[in-house]
Write a protein that holds these residues in place. Structure first.
Motif, PDB file in Angstrom:
ATOM      1  N   LEU A 388       0.837  -1.315  -0.439  1.00  0.00           N
ATOM      2  CA  LEU A 388       0.157   0.062  -0.116  1.00  0.00           C
ATOM      3  C   LEU A 388       0.957   1.071   0.091  1.00  0.00           C
ATOM      4  N   ALA A 389       1.930   1.405   0.875  1.00  0.00           N
ATOM      5  CA  ALA A 389       3.307   2.687   1.106  1.00  0.00           C
ATOM      6  C   ALA A 389       3.904   2.902  -0.214  1.00  0.00           C
ATOM      7  N   ILE A 390       4.074   1.604  -0.892  1.00  0.00           N
ATOM      8  CA  ILE A 390       4.464   1.819  -2.050  1.00  0.00           C
ATOM      9  C   ILE A 390       3.668   1.994  -3.856  1.00  0.00           C
ATOM     10  N   ILE A 414      -6.425   6.469 -17.176  1.00  0.00           N
ATOM     11  CA  ILE A 414      -7.339   5.495 -18.176  1.00  0.00           C
ATOM     12  C   ILE A 414      -6.213   4.777 -18.284  1.00  0.00           C
ATOM     13  N   PRO A 415      -5.046   4.535 -18.519  1.00  0.00           N
ATOM     14  CA  PRO A 415      -4.335   3.813 -18.229  1.00  0.00           C
ATOM     15  C   PRO A 415      -4.424   3.312 -16.835  1.00  0.00           C
ATOM     16  N   GLY A 416      -4.409   3.908 -15.657  1.00  0.00           N
ATOM     17  CA  GLY A 416      -3.893   2.905 -15.023  1.00  0.00           C
ATOM     18  C   GLY A 416      -5.355   2.712 -14.128  1.00  0.00           C
ATOM     19  N   TYR A 417      -6.424   2.577 -14.234  1.00  0.00           N
ATOM     20  CA  TYR A 417      -8.105   2.329 -14.110  1.00  0.00           C
ATOM     21  C   TYR A 417      -7.640   0.498 -14.877  1.00  0.00           C
ATOM     22  N   GLY A 418      -7.411   0.854 -16.165  1.00  0.00           N
ATOM     23  CA  GLY A 418      -7.278  -0.202 -17.265  1.00  0.00           C
ATOM     24  C   GLY A 418      -6.367  -0.562 -17.013  1.00  0.00           C
ATOM     25  N   LEU A 419      -5.146  -0.919 -16.600  1.00  0.00           N
ATOM     26  CA  LEU A 419      -4.075  -1.730 -16.168  1.00  0.00           C
ATOM     27  C   LEU A 419      -5.387  -3.106 -14.535  1.00  0.00           C
ATOM     28  N   SER A 420      -5.462  -2.039 -13.510  1.00  0.00           N
ATOM     29  CA  SER A 420      -6.068  -2.784 -12.722  1.00  0.00           C
ATOM     30  C   SER A 420      -7.286  -3.415 -12.744  1.00  0.00           C
ATOM     31  N   MET A 421      -8.103  -2.890 -14.230  1.00  0.00           N
ATOM     32  CA  MET A 421      -8.682  -3.927 -14.714  1.00  0.00           C
ATOM     33  C   MET A 421      -8.293  -5.807 -15.114  1.00  0.00           C
ATOM     34  N   LEU A 422      -7.418  -5.076 -16.233  1.00  0.00           N
ATOM     35  CA  LEU A 422      -6.316  -6.417 -16.275  1.00  0.00           C
ATOM     36  C   LEU A 422      -5.886  -7.701 -15.422  1.00  0.00           C
ATOM     37  N   ALA A 476      -5.703   7.509  -5.168  1.00  0.00           N
ATOM     38  CA  ALA A 476      -7.018   6.081  -4.772  1.00  0.00           C
ATOM     39  C   ALA A 476      -6.523   5.511  -5.913  1.00  0.00           C
ATOM     40  N   MET A 477      -6.404   5.483  -6.079  1.00  0.00           N
ATOM     41  CA  MET A 477      -6.090   4.766  -7.844  1.00  0.00           C
ATOM     42  C   MET A 477      -4.758   3.653  -7.990  1.00  0.00           C
ATOM     43  N   MET A 478      -3.712   3.790  -7.350  1.00  0.00           N
ATOM     44  CA  MET A 478      -2.631   3.406  -7.178  1.00  0.00           C
ATOM     45  C   MET A 478      -2.151   2.066  -6.395  1.00  0.00           C
ATOM     46  N   PRO A 479      -2.395   2.464  -5.153  1.00  0.00           N
ATOM     47  CA  PRO A 479      -3.021   1.042  -4.969  1.00  0.00           C
ATOM     48  C   PRO A 479      -3.889  -0.841  -5.228  1.00  0.00           C
ATOM     49  N   LEU A 480      -5.147   0.099  -6.539  1.00  0.00           N
ATOM     50  CA  LEU A 480      -5.330  -0.666  -6.519  1.00  0.00           C
ATOM     51  C   LEU A 480      -4.577  -2.078  -7.893  1.00  0.00           C
ATOM     52  N   ILE A 481      -3.449  -1.038  -7.942  1.00  0.00           N
ATOM     53  CA  ILE A 481      -2.919  -1.822  -9.043  1.00  0.00           C
ATOM     54  C   ILE A 481      -1.244  -2.748  -7.997  1.00  0.00           C
ATOM     55  N   ALA A 482      -0.741  -2.064  -6.647  1.00  0.00           N
ATOM     56  CA  ALA A 482       0.178  -2.397  -6.023  1.00  0.00           C
ATOM     57  C   ALA A 482      -0.751  -3.732  -5.789  1.00  0.00           C
ATOM     58  N   ILE A 483      -1.743  -3.759  -4.996  1.00  0.00           N
ATOM     59  CA  ILE A 483      -2.481  -3.969  -3.815  1.00  0.00           C
ATOM     60  C   ILE A 483      -2.607  -6.354  -4.528  1.00  0.00           C
ATOM     61  N   GLN A 484      -3.028  -5.687  -5.821  1.00  0.00           N
ATOM     62  CA  GLN A 484      -3.316  -7.325  -7.106  1.00  0.00           C
ATOM     63  C   GLN A 484      -2.102  -7.655  -7.237  1.00  0.00           C
TER      64      GLN A 484
END
Length: 500
Positions: A388-390, A414-422, A476-484
Motif C-alpha cells: 500500500l505504501a509503494i 485511463i491507463p491506470g484503471y485499465g491496468l487494474s482491470m487487466l 486512490a488509484m495506485m493501491p488497486l495496482i499494487a495490492i493486486q
C-alpha cells in the motif's frame, strides 16, 4: 487489545514524517520556527488521537457494524437489508466532515455549484452503491465482474463530462471514505459475509462504494453542462499558498491555531459520529437486542472514537497542513527555477511522504487488521502496508510531476484503471476486493490534508497551478495496482509451495 502496542505502532508510522520535515525545514528549505514547533506538537496529538481512535473502533464501531450486517442478513429480507444499507450510506456520508470541506473547495472554484446539492448528490451515490455492494455479497456475484461492469460504465460516462470536473469526480470517491465511514462500511460487509461463511466476499464493499460518488458527480456535471455552465468566466482562478504565520506572542503563535480550530473540529467530530450513534440506538431497539454489558462496551467505544478523532483532527489541521503547503511551495519554487537536483529532491520527498503517511491513516489500520484477521494471519498487516505504501508513493510522485509539468489527468487515470482491470483477470478475488477497498481507505484525512497541501503547494508555482483537483484520485488509484500485484505474487507463491 494492547493499547501500548497500538501507541508504539502509530508512533513508528508518524515519527519518520516528523523527522523528514524537521530535517528539511531546518536545513534545505528553512521554515518558520513557530511553524515547526506547531508541527511537532500536532504530530504528538496525531499519535495520541490515532491510538485512542483505534481503541474505540475495536470496542464499538467494528462490533456494531458486524452485528448489524449479520442480523440484517439473518432476517432474510433482501428489501430490508438494501433499504437500511441505502439509509446508512446516505446519512453517514452526508455528515462526513471531509465531504463538507470538499464541497466548499468545489464551490470556491465553480461558483455555479450548490454546495448542499453537491453533498446530497455524493451521499446518494454512496447510498445506491452500498446497496449494490451488499446485493453482490448476498447473491454471491463475482467481485471482478461487478467492478468490470461498473468501471466500464463509469469511463463511458466520463467521455461526455466537462474536463474540469473529472478530477473533482474522482477525488470525491476518496473524500467520502472518512475515518468514521470506512470502519463501519467494512464491518457491515464482514457481518453480511460472515452469515454466509464466505471469506472471499468479505472485502470489496468499500471499493464499490467509492465508485458511487464518482458516478454521481460525473452525472451531476452533465446536468450542469446541459444548463450552460462551465464557461471560462465561472471558474475562479486559484493560485495561493498557505496563510502567513499570525503575529503575536510566541505562545499565541504556537498554540493559537490549535485553539482557533478546536471548536470547528469538535463540531465536525460530533456531526461525524452522531449519525452512527443514532443508527446504533435504532438498531439496538429494533434489531440487535444486545445485553446491557454489550451495549455499555459499544457506547464506551463510541466515546473513545469521538475523543480520538477530535484529537487526531486537531493535530492534523493545527500542525500538519500548513507545514505541508509551505514545504511543497518552497521545494516547488526551487524545482521550477533551478530544476536538476531540486526537482529530484521534490519527487524524492513526495515518494517518502506517500509511503510513510498512508501507514498512519486510521482507516488503513482498520483495514489491515481486518485483512489479517479474516485471512487467519496468512496476509500479514506489514505485507499489506508495504504494498500500500509503494502504491501511494508512486501516486504522489505522479501527482507532483503533473502539478509542476501540467498535463491531462486522464492520461494517468485511463491507463491506470485499465491496468487494474487487466490485473483482476489473474488476481485472486479476495485480493481484488482488498485492493479496491485499499484505494478508498488510502485517501483518508491525513493524506487529504498534509500530502494534498504539500502537492498543491508545489502546484501553485507549476504549470498546473489552477487545477487543484486530482491528487486524491491518483492516491486512490495506485493501491488497486499494487495490492493486486501482491495478490498475484501470493498466488504464485502458493502454487509453487503446493508443487513442492
Amino acid at each position: 487489545m494492547n493499547v501500548i502496542n497500538k501507541l508504539k505502532e502509530t508512533a513508528v508510522s508518524v515519527f519518520p514524517v516528523m523527522v523528514i520535515v524537521l530535517l528539511l525545514g531546518l536545513t534545505v528549505v528553512p521554515l518558520d520556527k513557530y511553524l515547526l514547533i506547531r508541527f511537532v506538537f500536532g504530530g504528538i496529538l496525531l499519535i495520541l488521537g490515532l491510538t485512542i481512535f483505534l481503541v474505540g473502533i475495536d470496542l464499538g464501531i467494528q462490533p456494531m457494524g458486524e452485528r448489524c450486517g449479520a442480523e440484517l442478513t439473518r432476517k432474510r429480507s433482501l428489501s430490508l437489508l438494501l433499504i437500511c444499507a441505502f439509509v446508512i450510506g446516505f446519512i453517514v456520508t452526508a455528515a462526513e466532515p471531509d465531504i463538507q470541506v470538499f464541497g466548499s473547495q468545489v464551490r470556491g472554484l465553480f461558483s455555479f455549484v450548490n454546495k448542499n446539492v453537491f453533498t446530497f448528490v455524493i451521499a446518494a451515490g454512496v447510498g445506491i452503491f452500498i446497496t449494490i455492494g451488499l446485493l453482490r455479497t448476498v447473491l454471491n456475484i463475482s467481485i471482478k465482474w461487478v467492478l468490470f461492469i461498473l468501471y466500464a460504465i463509469l469511463f463511458g460516462v466520463m467521455i461526455f463530462c466537462p474536463q474540469s470536473f473529472i478530477g473533482i469526480a474522482f477525488d470525491s470517491g476518496g473524500a467520502t471514505t472518512g475515518p468514521m465511514t470506512v470502519p463501519f462500511i467494512m464491518a457491515l460487509g464482514l457481518g453480511v459475509s460472515s452469515v454466509r461463511s464466505d471469506d472471499e466476499n468479505s472485502f470489496g464493499l468499500t471499493g464499490i462504494c467509492s465508485i458511487g460518488p464518482i458516478m454521481a458527480v460525473l452525472l451531476y456535471s452533465l446536468y450542469l453542462k446541459s444548463q450552460g455552465n462551465f464557461d471560462s468566466s465561472s471558474v475562479v482562478q486559484i493560485s495561493e499558498t498557505a496563510e502567513a504565520v499570525a503575529a503575536g506572542s510566541p505562545l499565541s503563535q504556537i498554540f493559537g491555531p490549535f485553539e482557533e480550530i478546536s471548536g470547528e473540529v469538535l463540531r465536525d467530530s460530533v456531526i461525524s459520529i452522531m449519525p452512527l450513534f443514532g443508527l446504533f440506538i435504532l438498531f439496538q431497539a429494533f434489531l440487535l437486542k444486545m445485553t446491557a454489558r454489550q451495549v455499555a462496551k459499544i457506547v464506551i467505544g463510541f466515546i473513545y472514537s469521538f475523543i480520538g478523532l477530535t484529537v487526531f483532527l486537531i493535530g492534523v489541521h493545527g500542525g500538519f497542513s500548513q507545514v505541508g503547503s509551505e514545504l511543497g511551495f518552497a521545494l516547488g519554487s526551487k524545482a521550477l527555477s533551478n530544476g536538476g537536483i531540486w526537482f529530484v529532491l521534490l519527487i524524492a520527498v513526495g515518494l517518502v511522504f506517500g509511503a510513510v503517511i498512508v501507514c498512519a491513516e486510521p482507516a488503513v489500520w482498520v483495514l489491515s487488521e481486518q485483512v489479517e484477521s479474516v485471512s487467519g494471519g496468512t496476509i500479514t498487516r506489514k505485507l499489506l502496508l508495504v504494498f500500500l505504501a509503494i502504491g501511494t508513493a508512486i501516486a504522489i510522485c505522479l501527482a507532483l510531476i503533473r502539478s509542476v509539468a501540467g498535463f491531462d489527468l486522464k492520461w494517468i487515470l485511463i491507463p491506470g484503471y485499465g491496468l487494474s482491470m487487466l490485473l483482476m483477470i489473474f488476481c485472486p478475488s479476495m485480493f481484488s476486493g482488498i485492493a479496491f477497498d485499499s484505494g478508498g481507505v488510502a485517501s483518508g484525512p491525513l493524506t487529504s490534508t498534509f500530502v494534498l497541501s504539500f502537492t498543491l503547494g508545489a502546484a501553485c508555482v507549476g504549470a498546473n497551478g489552477n487545477d487543484s483537483f486530482g491528487v486524491i484520485a491518483l492516491v486512490a488509484m495506485m493501491p488497486l495496482i499494487a495490492i493486486q500485484i501482491m495478490g498475484i505474487m501470493f498466488k504464485l507463491k502458493q502454487k509453487k509451495g503446493g508443487q513442492k
